[in-house]
Enzyme design. Structure first.
Site, PDB file in Angstrom:
ATOM      1  N   GLU A   1       0.951  -1.154   0.034  1.00 30.46           N
ATOM      2  CA  GLU A   1      -0.029  -0.176  -0.066  1.00 30.46           C
ATOM      3  C   GLU A   1       0.917   1.378   0.147  1.00 30.46           C
ATOM      4  O   GLU A   1       1.889   1.386   1.036  1.00 30.46           O
ATOM      5  CB  GLU A   1      -0.990  -0.040   1.413  1.00 30.46           C
TER       6      GLU A   1
ATOM      7  N   GLU B   1      -0.761   9.473  -5.382  1.00 30.86           N
ATOM      8  CA  GLU B   1       0.301   8.550  -5.718  1.00 30.86           C
ATOM      9  C   GLU B   1       0.224   8.202  -6.960  1.00 30.86           C
ATOM     10  O   GLU B   1       1.648   7.945  -7.541  1.00 30.86           O
ATOM     11  CB  GLU B   1      -0.177   7.394  -4.441  1.00 30.86           C
TER      12      GLU B   1
ATOM     13  N   ASP C   1      -6.643   2.534   3.446  1.00 30.69           N
ATOM     14  CA  ASP C   1      -6.028   1.491   3.983  1.00 30.69           C
ATOM     15  C   ASP C   1      -7.287   0.434   4.169  1.00 30.69           C
ATOM     16  O   ASP C   1      -7.105  -0.625   4.057  1.00 30.69           O
ATOM     17  CB  ASP C   1      -5.436   1.931   5.296  1.00 30.69           C
TER      18      ASP C   1
END
Ligand code: NAG
Length: 484
Positions: A283, A313, A466
């Protein structure tokens, strides 16, 4: 001619009046009931997609970043420290009470959230002690690994879960009893991430907060140096996981190139020695160091099976590695366009992933999550139950953000554009609310898309990515044996 047209025109006007009256009825007098129907049909449809895979993951090993989040009101903390408002200056790193005060004041007056690391441990400790002396304070589990582990245990209490990372006494208390933490994981003092909140209208010196937001600071040596990396790999031997989940690489950013290159090599060697039939998920989290991102992609990504990341990201990675839409990162505002995201996922799979030409790469899955939608791209032979995984991930996003067990249409809203394309050059689409999970095959890869129902009044946004990635994985089935 005119006379002939009169009739249809009158008719049209009449029909239009009826149509407007009808739309007025449902849209203007009660616009929410019409929109709520859309949300309701998406919620109902999801439950049909969400089915468990035939072969579930039973033993999950998670590492490496763990910390204790301590949330306090910002201004009483400064009072407890006897620190007065003073000047404003944006320091990239904090080494004294003065640089702390000036940097906080800078962001407080602008009303923007910020995070700054301390470089002086003894001063940070003094600040944490002052924070702990306040009446108003809350402790939470923090760190991507710790958050993913607790999410999995919450969803699937029967799963055997091992967590490795820097885990202090208070953090340990917050975990469910049933999370296994090897002895070497325990540290004497918690790695505290101090979250200083303030509300709209609070004043400090000559500044007034225009929004409610937070300033975060920490002195987190264990996580920024990945001090539990070796322990993580050695603990896998006795545990024998069937799924490995890793995060925390991003925290090495501040440590300098020589340092993170060395740690990355340890990481890569550890991954390389693992049994290739066990999937490894990485992750990612917010990164600003282009060189670190390049190293992660070149060294680490081919050694993992699955990658989870968000729009910041993904677009930053495409930017520094000259992938598709690479200039968009510079002027990224609002939610990214769907086709551009799927182009970038395809690029990652093609450039860094497993193929007949690149059999040494293990990467077969990319799970993208953003506020308004998620896309999963996989090599179809390697992963199954993908529609369920994406539906479960998007469903979790709304529930966790609203902090509710069951979503109701009034709490959430659909925020994707009315029309969109799924990949560059693809046909224009509209969402069918009865079938919100869309899947397609493109250039040998399988893609799944689902919108998120965005929480209107979010309660819990920390660790949302998450939770989404962990949920998606637990609804997935890995079939590495199918690859030839
Ligand atoms: C941290 O700050 C204290 C107090 O100002 C100082 O005495 C100490 O030398 C500093 N430590 C480092 C490593 O800079």
């Amino acid at each position: 001619m005119e006379a002939k047209n009169m009739i249809p025109k009158t008719l049209l006007v009449g029909l239009a009046v009826i149509a407007i009256a009808y739309l007025y009825g449902i849209l203007v007098e009660d616009p929410k009931s019409y929109l709520d129907e859309i949300e309701k049909s998406i919620i109902d449809a999801w439950s049909e997609y969400i089915t468990l895979p035939k072969k579930r993951f039973q033993r999950v090993a998670v590492g490496i970043n763990c910390n204790l989040d301590l949330i306090v009101p910002a201004l009483p903390l400064f009072e407890a420290l006897h620190v007065k408002p003073g000047g404003k200056e944006n320091h990239p790193r904090l080494d004294s009470l003065q640089s702390f005060q000036e940097t906080f004041h800078h962001f407080f007056s602008k009303g923007s959230a910020a995070e700054r690391a301390f470089t002086n441990g003894s001063i940070f400790k003094e600040i944490v002690e002052a924070a702990e002396s306040l009446k108003e304070k809350q402790y939470y589990i923090g760190g991507n690994a710790a958050l993913m582990a607790s999410k999995i245990k919450f969803l699937f209490p029967d799963v055997e879960l091992q967590l490795v990372g820097p885990i202090g006494p208070k953090l340990s208390e917050l975990f469910s009893q049933n999370i296994q933490v090897p002895e070497e994981s325990h540290i004497e003092e918690d790695e505290v991430h101090l979250i200083m909140e303030y509300r709209v209208g609070e004043t400090w010196g000559d500044s007034t907060a225009t929004v409610a937001t937070r300033f975060i600071t920490s002195f987190d040596e264990s996580n920024s140096k990945m001090s539990h990396l070796e322990t993580f790999f050695s603990s896998l031997l006795g545990f024998e996981p069937d799924l490995i989940i890793i995060s925390g690489l991003h925290l090495m950013e501040g440590e300098g190139k020589e340092f993170y290159t060395g740690r990355m090599k340890v990481f890569r060697d550890g991954l390389n020695k693992l049994d290739p039939t066990i999937p490894v998920h990485l992750e990612l989290a917010s990164m600003a160091n282009g060189d670190l991102v390049q190293e992660v992609f070149r060294e680490i990504i081919p050694e993992i099976s699955s990658l989870g990341l968000n729009e910041q990201e993904l677009s930053f990675s495409s930017h520094v590695l000259k992938g598709p839409h690479s200039d968009d990162f510079v002027h990224l505002t609002g939610q990214p366009e769907i086709h551009k995201i799927s182009d970038m996922i395809l690029w990652i799979l093609k450039t860094f992933g497993y193929s007949k030409e690149r059999p040494e790469s293990k990467l077969t899955r990319v799970h993208f999550h953003s506020l308004t939608y998620h896309i999963l791209g996989t090599i179809p032979d390697a992963w199954s139950n993908n529609e369920a995984a994406v539906a479960a991930g998007t469903h979790t996003a709304g529930r966790q953000a609203c902090d509710v067990k069951h979503l109701t249409p009034e709490q959430v809203e659909l925020r994707i554009p009315a029309t969109f394309t799924l990949y560059s050059g693809g046909p224009e689409k509209q969402l069918d609310h009865k079938h919100p999970v869309i899947f397609w095959d493109y250039e040998g890869y399988h893609f799944v898309f689902s919108p998120v129902l965005v929480c209107r009044d979010p309660q819990k946004t920390v660790g949302l990515g998450d939770a989404i990635s962990a949920t998606g994985l637990m609804y997935s089935q890995y079939n590495r044996g199918n690859l030839r």
